[in-house]
Design a protein around this motif. Structure first.
Motif, PDB file in Angstrom:
ATOM      1  N   PHE A 329       0.248   5.933   3.537  1.00  0.00           N
ATOM      2  CA  PHE A 329       0.480   5.547   2.139  1.00  0.00           C
ATOM      3  C   PHE A 329      -0.326   6.411   1.160  1.00  0.00           C
ATOM      4  O   PHE A 329      -0.515   6.032   0.013  1.00  0.00           O
ATOM      5  N   ASP A 330      -0.811   7.555   1.647  1.00  0.00           N
ATOM      6  CA  ASP A 330      -1.607   8.465   0.818  1.00  0.00           C
ATOM      7  C   ASP A 330      -2.795   7.774   0.157  1.00  0.00           C
ATOM      8  O   ASP A 330      -3.211   8.125  -0.946  1.00  0.00           O
ATOM      9  N   GLY A 331      -3.333   6.757   0.828  1.00  0.00           N
ATOM     10  CA  GLY A 331      -4.509   6.052   0.328  1.00  0.00           C
ATOM     11  C   GLY A 331      -4.220   4.984  -0.707  1.00  0.00           C
ATOM     12  O   GLY A 331      -5.150   4.356  -1.228  1.00  0.00           O
ATOM     13  N   ASN A 332      -2.932   4.740  -0.987  1.00  0.00           N
ATOM     14  CA  ASN A 332      -2.540   3.781  -2.026  1.00  0.00           C
ATOM     15  C   ASN A 332      -2.571   2.355  -1.472  1.00  0.00           C
ATOM     16  O   ASN A 332      -1.719   1.973  -0.674  1.00  0.00           O
ATOM     17  N   ILE A 333      -3.551   1.572  -1.884  1.00  0.00           N
ATOM     18  CA  ILE A 333      -3.720   0.204  -1.378  1.00  0.00           C
ATOM     19  C   ILE A 333      -2.527  -0.671  -1.769  1.00  0.00           C
ATOM     20  O   ILE A 333      -2.059  -1.499  -0.984  1.00  0.00           O
ATOM     21  N   GLU A 334      -2.013  -0.480  -2.984  1.00  0.00           N
ATOM     22  CA  GLU A 334      -0.901  -1.297  -3.467  1.00  0.00           C
ATOM     23  C   GLU A 334       0.328  -1.139  -2.573  1.00  0.00           C
ATOM     24  O   GLU A 334       0.981  -2.124  -2.210  1.00  0.00           O
ATOM     25  N   LEU A 335       0.653   0.110  -2.189  1.00  0.00           N
ATOM     26  CA  LEU A 335       1.815   0.346  -1.323  1.00  0.00           C
ATOM     27  C   LEU A 335       1.626  -0.301   0.044  1.00  0.00           C
ATOM     28  O   LEU A 335       2.562  -0.864   0.618  1.00  0.00           O
ATOM     29  N   PHE A 336       0.402  -0.230   0.565  1.00  0.00           N
ATOM     30  CA  PHE A 336       0.123  -0.848   1.863  1.00  0.00           C
ATOM     31  C   PHE A 336       0.284  -2.366   1.803  1.00  0.00           C
ATOM     32  O   PHE A 336       0.915  -2.973   2.673  1.00  0.00           O
ATOM     33  N   LEU A 337      -0.283  -2.990   0.786  1.00  0.00           N
ATOM     34  CA  LEU A 337      -0.206  -4.451   0.661  1.00  0.00           C
ATOM     35  C   LEU A 337       1.231  -4.917   0.518  1.00  0.00           C
ATOM     36  O   LEU A 337       1.582  -6.012   0.985  1.00  0.00           O
ATOM     37  N   ALA A 338       2.088  -4.107  -0.090  1.00  0.00           N
ATOM     38  CA  ALA A 338       3.490  -4.482  -0.291  1.00  0.00           C
ATOM     39  C   ALA A 338       4.245  -4.597   1.029  1.00  0.00           C
ATOM     40  O   ALA A 338       5.263  -5.300   1.112  1.00  0.00           O
ATOM     41  N   LYS A 339       3.747  -3.938   2.081  1.00  0.00           N
ATOM     42  CA  LYS A 339       4.412  -3.998   3.395  1.00  0.00           C
ATOM     43  C   LYS A 339       4.163  -5.327   4.112  1.00  0.00           C
ATOM     44  O   LYS A 339       4.843  -5.663   5.068  1.00  0.00           O
ATOM     45  N   ASN A 340       3.160  -6.064   3.659  1.00  0.00           N
ATOM     46  CA  ASN A 340       2.901  -7.411   4.173  1.00  0.00           C
ATOM     47  C   ASN A 340       2.696  -7.444   5.686  1.00  0.00           C
ATOM     48  O   ASN A 340       3.202  -8.321   6.388  1.00  0.00           O
ATOM     49  N   THR A 341       1.979  -6.486   6.198  1.00  0.00           N
ATOM     50  CA  THR A 341       1.598  -6.482   7.609  1.00  0.00           C
ATOM     51  C   THR A 341       0.170  -5.989   7.717  1.00  0.00           C
ATOM     52  O   THR A 341      -0.240  -5.094   6.972  1.00  0.00           O
ATOM     53  N   ALA A 342      -0.583  -6.565   8.630  1.00  0.00           N
ATOM     54  CA  ALA A 342      -2.011  -6.249   8.699  1.00  0.00           C
ATOM     55  C   ALA A 342      -2.454  -5.688  10.044  1.00  0.00           C
ATOM     56  O   ALA A 342      -3.469  -5.013  10.135  1.00  0.00           O
ATOM     57  N   VAL A 343      -1.694  -5.965  11.117  1.00  0.00           N
ATOM     58  CA  VAL A 343      -2.140  -5.593  12.462  1.00  0.00           C
ATOM     59  C   VAL A 343      -1.610  -4.217  12.831  1.00  0.00           C
ATOM     60  O   VAL A 343      -0.429  -4.052  13.120  1.00  0.00           O
ATOM     61  N   PHE A 344      -2.503  -3.218  12.807  1.00  0.00           N
ATOM     62  CA  PHE A 344      -2.187  -1.872  13.263  1.00  0.00           C
ATOM     63  C   PHE A 344      -2.951  -1.623  14.559  1.00  0.00           C
ATOM     64  O   PHE A 344      -3.753  -2.438  15.000  1.00  0.00           O
ATOM     65  N   ASP A 345      -2.698  -0.462  15.181  1.00  0.00           N
ATOM     66  CA  ASP A 345      -3.229  -0.200  16.522  1.00  0.00           C
ATOM     67  C   ASP A 345      -4.734  -0.418  16.648  1.00  0.00           C
ATOM     68  O   ASP A 345      -5.186  -1.100  17.565  1.00  0.00           O
ATOM     69  N   GLY A 346      -5.519   0.149  15.736  1.00  0.00           N
ATOM     70  CA  GLY A 346      -6.970   0.003  15.842  1.00  0.00           C
ATOM     71  C   GLY A 346      -7.424  -1.430  15.702  1.00  0.00           C
ATOM     72  O   GLY A 346      -8.298  -1.905  16.435  1.00  0.00           O
ATOM     73  N   ILE A 347      -6.803  -2.155  14.755  1.00  0.00           N
ATOM     74  CA  ILE A 347      -7.123  -3.571  14.555  1.00  0.00           C
ATOM     75  C   ILE A 347      -6.680  -4.373  15.771  1.00  0.00           C
ATOM     76  O   ILE A 347      -7.406  -5.260  16.250  1.00  0.00           O
ATOM     77  N   LYS A 348      -5.491  -4.063  16.286  1.00  0.00           N
ATOM     78  CA  LYS A 348      -4.969  -4.782  17.454  1.00  0.00           C
ATOM     79  C   LYS A 348      -5.893  -4.622  18.652  1.00  0.00           C
ATOM     80  O   LYS A 348      -6.170  -5.583  19.381  1.00  0.00           O
ATOM     81  N   GLU A 349      -6.402  -3.408  18.842  1.00  0.00           N
ATOM     82  CA  GLU A 349      -7.317  -3.161  19.961  1.00  0.00           C
ATOM     83  C   GLU A 349      -8.593  -3.978  19.813  1.00  0.00           C
ATOM     84  O   GLU A 349      -9.103  -4.546  20.786  1.00  0.00           O
ATOM     85  N   LEU A 350      -9.112  -4.053  18.595  1.00  0.00           N
ATOM     86  CA  LEU A 350     -10.335  -4.814  18.331  1.00  0.00           C
ATOM     87  C   LEU A 350     -10.132  -6.296  18.645  1.00  0.00           C
ATOM     88  O   LEU A 350     -10.982  -6.945  19.273  1.00  0.00           O
TER      89      LEU A 350
END
Length: 558
Positions: A329-350
């Motif tokens: 998302f080129d560092g854009n927090i707003e675009l990321f939040l709009a996707k409404n998903t939080a679990v990515f690979d690194g978080i999932k592994e943790l």
């Protein structure tokens, strides 16, 4: 030669207490904000403000040597503060004193991480310092979910108070160090490699002789996975003896532990009036915002706060998620939040690391809390869980999950943080989809995918996040509605097999999935089965064989 602690003479005067020191620090902070354009107060500034000489100011600030009462009063009055009795101490130095700052004879930090950049946690540091310095706690486990910053907090605390100790020793248990090897390392360090005795009693001798700060990081590495929280791995049970002895026996030192889980027996030792206390590290807004500031992410203050809240103010999770936000998302927090998903690979592994340590019953309760989507009380959980478990057993498991920092409680009801709930929900859909495709029923029978006795928003959430993903994946894999119908008939035959000991919620789940996919159930024979938590359609109910069915908590819908 072995270095001996310096003898200390009795001295007159008073010195700042921890509380008094913090009052002055806050006053200095406010002075810098209001009158010095936020620039820190220098020694020259203090000399001008208080009228005290530099040498006296250093004595007051460093709390190494006592000063007379009038000096402290003058210092406080310069910042419009009144000197209270709790702001100073009248130290006795005939023996080692907690308030005398003594440079450590030796420090051994081993593989401790670098905490040069450290955000927030002022209140936590203040509390822990008070427990160690003023309250003389002997054993303090610092607990919290992975990524909350337990290790960084312990290091920062140790650096802050190290001058009150003669030895500071750091060890990580992450590689599964045995107690014998640990004792050998610590006793060797304390004795200048002269004492080769590897016994807890020998360590205790040195902890009485010297003032030592011991920090053991990653205690959870020696705790057993897939067992109720707090049990030791085979071969590491003697660590329990170490902690009991150091917690119950009088000595001059302090042992800090960091762990995602709390050893079970600690509850019998700890208390605010005890020398053993547990400290739970929660999310930190200041630390989370500080982590964001160290990345290339950008957004409004509200968006940054939303990102912090999404990850429960967990600094490590925010650090991990910053990479995909930057890349995708080129560092854009707003675009990321709009996707409404939080679990990515690194978080999932943790999260996977912690979830896979749970025993079977702990996982079942985590699944039910994810299904219920909201705070759930013990009575409701008792009704949900099959096979039946006793209230005392349920309480034990809930206590274990709290010790693992995986659930939160409010007014006697339990739920999960949104990120954990999203992760667990994904685990449910993945496992049940696999079970249905392979026709090997387990969790599908123990868990209701859709409940009839919940609020509308919870039901909608269950349909959207659990039922619908499972139905769509089944349809995609089997290719057509007719193939799914035939497959469901095969599953129903399995459920009717007398060899199948646990049918549970499976028939009701099958009906709800079939209705969601608009499959005609007229040819299905459910007779004699339990139909729990099913949404039954009025228009075709009489055409389906429900002879001798238990329709517990099932409802009719149009």
């Amino acid at each position: 030669m072995e270095q001996k602690p310096r003898s200390l003479k009795r001295k007159r005067g008073i010195m700042l207490s921890v509380k008094g020191w913090h009052r002055l620090q806050e006053a200095l902070k406010q002075w810098a904000i209001k009158t010095n354009k936020k620039r820190p107060c220098t020694l020259e500034d203090l000399n001008e403000i208080t009228g005290l000489c530099a040498n006296t100011l250093i004595k007051v600030r460093d709390r190494k040597f006592p000063v007379d009462r009038k000096t402290l009063e003058k210092y406080f009055q310069a910042f419009n503060l009144k000197l209270n009795s709790s702001d100073f101490l009248q130290p006795e130095y005939s023996d080692f004193n907690d308030y005398q700052q003594i440079m450590p004879i030796k420090e051994d930090w081993n593989e401790a991480m670098d905490t040069e950049i450290f955000y927030g946690r002022t209140k936590e540091l203040r509390t822990l310092e008070q427990w160690i310095v003023q309250d003389k706690c002997r054993l303090i486990p610092i607990l919290g979910m992975g990524g909350m910053g337990k290790t960084a907090l312990a290091i920062e605390l140790a650096k802050k108070i190290k001058n009150r100790f003669q030895f500071v020793i750091w060890h990580s248990l992450g590689n599964g160090m045995t107690l014998d090897n640990l004792l050998k390392e610590i006793i060797g360090f304390l004795s200048n490699e002269k004492d080769r005795e590897v016994k807890i009693g020998c360590l205790l001798k040195y902890l009485r002789k010297y003032r030592c700060l011991l920090i053991l990081d990653n205690l959870d590495s020696i705790l057993a996975p897939k067992k109720r929280g707090g049990k030791y791995r085979s071969g590491y049970e003697n660590y329990g003896d170490l902690f009991k002895i150091l917690g119950q026996t009088k000595h001059n030192s302090c042992l800090l532990l960091t762990s995602r889980e709390k050893p079970a027996f600690f509850a019998s030792l700890e208390g605010m009036e005890s020398s053993v206390r547990s400290f739970f590290v929660k999310g930190s807004l200041e630390a989370s915002l500080g982590t964001i500031s160290g990345t290339k992410l950008f957004g409004s203050e509200v968006q940054k706060l939303s990102l912090c809240k999404l990850y429960a103010y967990n600094p490590l999770q925010i650090k991990i998620i910053s990479t995909p936000i930057q890349d995708l998302f080129d560092g854009n927090i707003e675009l990321f939040l709009a996707k409404n998903t939080a679990v990515f690979d690194g978080i999932k592994e943790l999260l996977e690391q912690q979830f896979e340590r749970l025993e079977a019953l702990e996982k079942i309760i985590m699944y039910w809390l994810a299904v219920n989507r909201n705070y759930t009380n013990i009575e409701e959980l008792e009704k949900d869980i099959i096979p039946f478990i006793s209230p005392s057993q349920l309480l034990e498991v809930l206590t274990s999950l709290r010790c693992r920092s995986l659930i939160k409680i409010s007014s006697g009801s339990y739920t999960q943080e949104p990120l954990i709930m999203e992760y667990v929900t994904a685990k449910i859909t993945e496992q049940i989809t696999t079970e249905l495709l392979e026709q090997k029923i387990c969790l599908f029978a123990r868990l209701a995918l859709l409940k009839t006795n919940v609020s509308d928003w919870v039901e909608e959430s269950q349909i959207k996040l659990i039922l619908d993903p499972i139905a769509k994946t089944i349809l995609t894999n089997l290719g057509s509605i007719s193939a799914v119908e035939k497959h469901f008939q095969g599953i129903l035959d399995l459920l009717r097999d007398k060899k199948n000991k646990l049918v549970g919620y499976a028939p009701g789940n099958l009906i709800n999935l079939a209705n969601h996919l608009q499959i005609d159930l007229k040819s299905f024979n459910f007779s004699g089965l339990s139909i729990w938590q099913a949404h039954l359609k009025d228009d075709n109910f009489n055409e389906i064989n429900f002879t001798d069915c238990d329709l517990k908590l099932s409802v009719f819908t149009r």
